[in-house]
Enzyme design. Structure first.
Site, PDB file in Angstrom:
ATOM      1  CE  LYS A   4     121.979   5.259  78.179  1.00 55.48           C
ATOM      2  NZ  LYS A   4     122.700   5.912  79.293  1.00 55.48           N
TER       3      LYS A   4
ATOM      4  CG  HIS B  19     116.427   9.245  81.487  1.00 56.96           C
ATOM      5  ND1 HIS B  19     117.677   8.813  81.192  1.00 56.96           N
ATOM      6  CD2 HIS B  19     116.542  10.553  81.814  1.00 56.96           C
ATOM      7  CE1 HIS B  19     118.522   9.825  81.343  1.00 56.96           C
ATOM      8  NE2 HIS B  19     117.867  10.895  81.726  1.00 56.96           N
TER       9      HIS B  19
ATOM     10  CE  LYS C 284     115.950  14.387  80.152  1.00 59.17           C
ATOM     11  NZ  LYS C 284     116.449  14.816  81.426  1.00 59.17           N
TER      12      LYS C 284
ATOM     13  CD  GLU D  29     125.623  14.790  82.252  1.00 59.01           C
ATOM     14  OE1 GLU D  29     124.880  14.546  83.194  1.00 59.01           O
ATOM     15  OE2 GLU D  29     126.279  13.914  81.666  1.00 59.01           O
TER      16      GLU D  29
ATOM     17  CG  ASP E 149     126.425   7.253  79.569  1.00 53.33           C
ATOM     18  OD1 ASP E 149     125.544   6.422  79.877  1.00 53.33           O
ATOM     19  OD2 ASP E 149     126.720   8.234  80.277  1.00 53.33           O
TER      20      ASP E 149
ATOM     21  CG  HIS F 298     120.143   9.687  76.585  1.00 59.67           C
ATOM     22  ND1 HIS F 298     119.064   8.887  76.859  1.00 59.67           N
ATOM     23  CD2 HIS F 298     120.990   9.537  77.642  1.00 59.67           C
ATOM     24  CE1 HIS F 298     119.256   8.280  78.020  1.00 59.67           C
ATOM     25  NE2 HIS F 298     120.423   8.651  78.511  1.00 59.67           N
TER      26      HIS F 298
HETATM   27  C1  BG6 Z   1     122.211   8.795  81.681  1.00 56.97           C
HETATM   28  C2  BG6 Z   1     123.691   8.646  81.553  1.00 56.97           C
HETATM   29  O1  BG6 Z   1     121.558   7.888  80.822  1.00 56.97           O
HETATM   30  O2  BG6 Z   1     121.837  10.133  81.351  1.00 56.97           O
HETATM   31  C3  BG6 Z   1     124.397   9.652  82.461  1.00 56.97           C
HETATM   32  O3  BG6 Z   1     124.075   7.320  81.900  1.00 56.97           O
HETATM   33  C4  BG6 Z   1     123.917  11.055  82.190  1.00 56.97           C
HETATM   34  O4  BG6 Z   1     125.804   9.564  82.302  1.00 56.97           O
HETATM   35  C5  BG6 Z   1     122.398  11.116  82.204  1.00 56.97           C
HETATM   36  O5  BG6 Z   1     124.437  11.897  83.198  1.00 56.97           O
HETATM   37  C6  BG6 Z   1     121.907  12.464  81.742  1.00 56.97           C
HETATM   38  O6  BG6 Z   1     120.534  12.539  81.925  1.00 56.97           O
HETATM   39  P1  BG6 Z   1     119.827  13.871  82.424  1.00 56.97           P
HETATM   40  O7  BG6 Z   1     118.378  13.544  82.425  1.00 56.97           O
HETATM   41  O8  BG6 Z   1     120.381  14.160  83.794  1.00 56.97           O
HETATM   42  O9  BG6 Z   1     120.212  14.920  81.444  1.00 56.97           O
END
Ligand code: BG6
Length: 511
Positions: free
Chosen positions: A170, A200, A204, A238, A257, A262
């Site tokens: 992505k 991604h 998980k 985050e 993003d 996600h």
């Molecule tokens: C990414 C985003 O796809 O996912 C980031 O570009 C984000 O901005 C991240 O921090 C979060 O993924 P995870 O697995 O750390 O929760």
């Protein structure tokens, strides 16, 4: 690794077939942070074939030995860093050597035909072999690379075996029109079955476990519907800021993003109907139905925010590579409705943001209140609602809020929480999430990858937010760095009689 010394593969897992993995972006962060740890973990589990090769392509001349040393060094750093997802402690030297022996660096520009002629030459040394092309590059290189791979005949699969697969990261497009163009471009050089679009989050374990919790237990599915569920909150908050990704973030923003990819994926896992089987198409069809049923979001359903100077540090506009008058959102909240029989009227509240009060990716499913007042002096609306929380990151597990009688002679109700933590039951591994995705791609299992139609329906659902019909741009509200987010996001939920679950909670979370 010597098979005699290698640990047995995890139960029920067979090693992947031999293949050559060509990584475009060999010098990038993704390769270091995620692909190499994942390949290393797969090697530890003996899930890779001895015939595997890994060719790293990047611009800039370098010796293979230099690339290997560099990767080894960062792998060791991540392994030693408690804050890293890949906190493996000491590396298994045999597993690393196994990977290292298979690494080969190739200097090449991504937009030069010669690079692809060279790759072709290298691949001809293993004729009929399986090849995965991994595009770990900035999205502007997706089209040029796929086009050159196609023109060089590198995406042609042999009549007798020999797969050619493309893994694409992505962001897959930046709105509906660009995602459609990108899909059309890719599909003019490769078949859909050759394309593995990565999100991604789906790598998980805790995300894959959503389907296990729902469909491997008799307890949840009967109540998993509008008659019993009041609302669902999906959070990916985050505490970090943009971490040196200012350039990327300025163009992308929190909404693009995280939301149509996600967070929608999590929504899909929570809301999809049970598939008839775990075949890739059966699962992806059910999920696609959900994306299709999402009521297109309007600007009224969405709140954007941007962090300002606060307890957690400087404001977004003071970050490197960010315009001093930037209007890019670092926070997004949305109210989503899934218009189908099961979910009609149930709000799904989504939120994500940087520099918030807590780091938590989780899904909270809140049940409706009990129907009448049975306990003296305890009004129904004073009872704590039942909430099932599926914790994705950094805590891994579930928790359930419910009510019991408090000890003592009087019948009084008290709220309690029962929780399950993965670490209490299973030996947790320092997995980065790409292990399953890489392994599945080698096996040809597309269940956890995005199909073209789902990508497009997801972008379609948010297109009016990205390009409001009314013209103009979405307002962006400030929130202090380290806070719970903008007040306007609270108001979004208050309209439906709801409130966000606090990001900072007194929950004992391991990790
Ligand atoms: C990414 C985003 O796809 O996912 C980031 O570009 C984000 O901005 C991240 O921090 C979060 O993924 P995870 O697995 O750390 O929760």
């Amino acid at each position: 690794m010597n098979p005699q010394q290698a640990p047995a593969s995890p139960a029920g897992k067979r090693p992947a077939p031999p293949c050559t993995l060509v990584i475009f972006g060999a010098g990038g962060d993704l390769t270091k942070r995620l692909l190499m740890p994942a390949l290393y973990n797969l090697a530890v589990d003996s899930l890779l074939d001895d015939g595997m090769k890994i060719i790293g392509v990047n611009h800039g001349a370098r010796e293979t030995s230099e690339w290997r040393d560099d990767l080894h060094k960062s792998l060791e750093q991540f392994a030693a860093d408690k804050a890293s997802t890949f906190h493996a402690g000491k590396l298994d030297d045999q597993a690393w050597d196994w990977v290292a022996q298979r690494l080969e660096y190739m200097a090449g520009e991504f937009e030069t035909d010669d690079t692809f002629a060279q790759i072709k030459q290298k691949l001809e040394q293993t004729p009929g072999g399986n090849v995965i092309f991994y595009l770990a590059v900035s999205s502007r290189f997706f089209e040029p690379i796929v086009e050159r791979l196609g023109n060089a005949g590198l995406l042609k699969e042999g009549d007798v075996g020999g797969f050619r697969r493309l893994v694409i990261e992505k962001p897959f497009g930046s709105d509906l029109a660009s995602a459609r163009d990108l899909n059309a471009h890719i599909l003019s050089f490769a078949k859909e079955t050759q394309v593995y679009r990565i999100d991604h989050f789906l790598g998980k374990d805790t995300v894959q476990s959503i389907l296990a919790v729902r469909f491997a237990n008799a307890l949840f599915e009967p109540i998993w519907r509008r008659e019993y569920i009041d609302s669902v909150q999906i959070t990916a908050s985050e505490t970090i800021g943009v971490e040196g990704r200012g350039k990327f973030y300025e163009q992308t923003g929190a909404f693009r993003d995280m939301v149509p990819n996600h967070l929608f994926q999590l929504l899909g896992m929570v809301a999809m109907e049970p598939p008839n089987s775990f075949d890739a198409e059966a699962v992806r069809d059910r999920k696609a139905e959900i994306f299709d049923a999402i009521k297109p979001l309007t600007p009224d359903d969405v709140v954007f925010g941007q962090y300002e100077k606060g307890p957690a540090g400087v404001g977004y506009r003071e970050e490197p590579d960010v315009a001093p008058d930037s209007t890019t959102e670092t926070y997004a909240a949305a109210r989503v409705f899934v218009e189908n029989w099961r979910w009609a009227g149930v709000p799904f509240y989504l939120r994500t943001g940087k520099r918030l009060a807590g780091r938590r990716t989780e899904i909270s499913v809140q049940l409706k209140p009990v129907p009448f007042r049975l306990f003296r002096d305890t009004p129904v609306d004073a009872l704590t609602p039942n909430v099932l929380t599926l914790r994705i990151d950094p805590a891994h597990g579930t928790s359930f809020d419910f009510n019991v009688k408090t000890p003592g002679p009087v019948m009084q109700i008290g709220a309690v929480q029962s929780s399950f933590d993965y670490g209490d039951f299973f030996a947790e591994r320092a997995n980065v999430g790409y292990e399953t995705l890489l392994y599945d791609c080698m096996l040809g299992d597309e269940t956890l990858f995005q199909r073209a139609d789902s990508i497009e329906t997801s972008w379609c659902a948010v297109d009016d937010v990205l390009h409001p019909e009314s013209g103009g741009a979405m307002p962006v509200h400030g929130y202090p760095a380290g806070s719970e987010g903008p007040a306007e996001a609270d108001a979004l939920l208050a309209r439906g009689g709801h409130a966000w679950r606090p990001l900072q909670r007194d929950v004992v979370e391991k990790k």
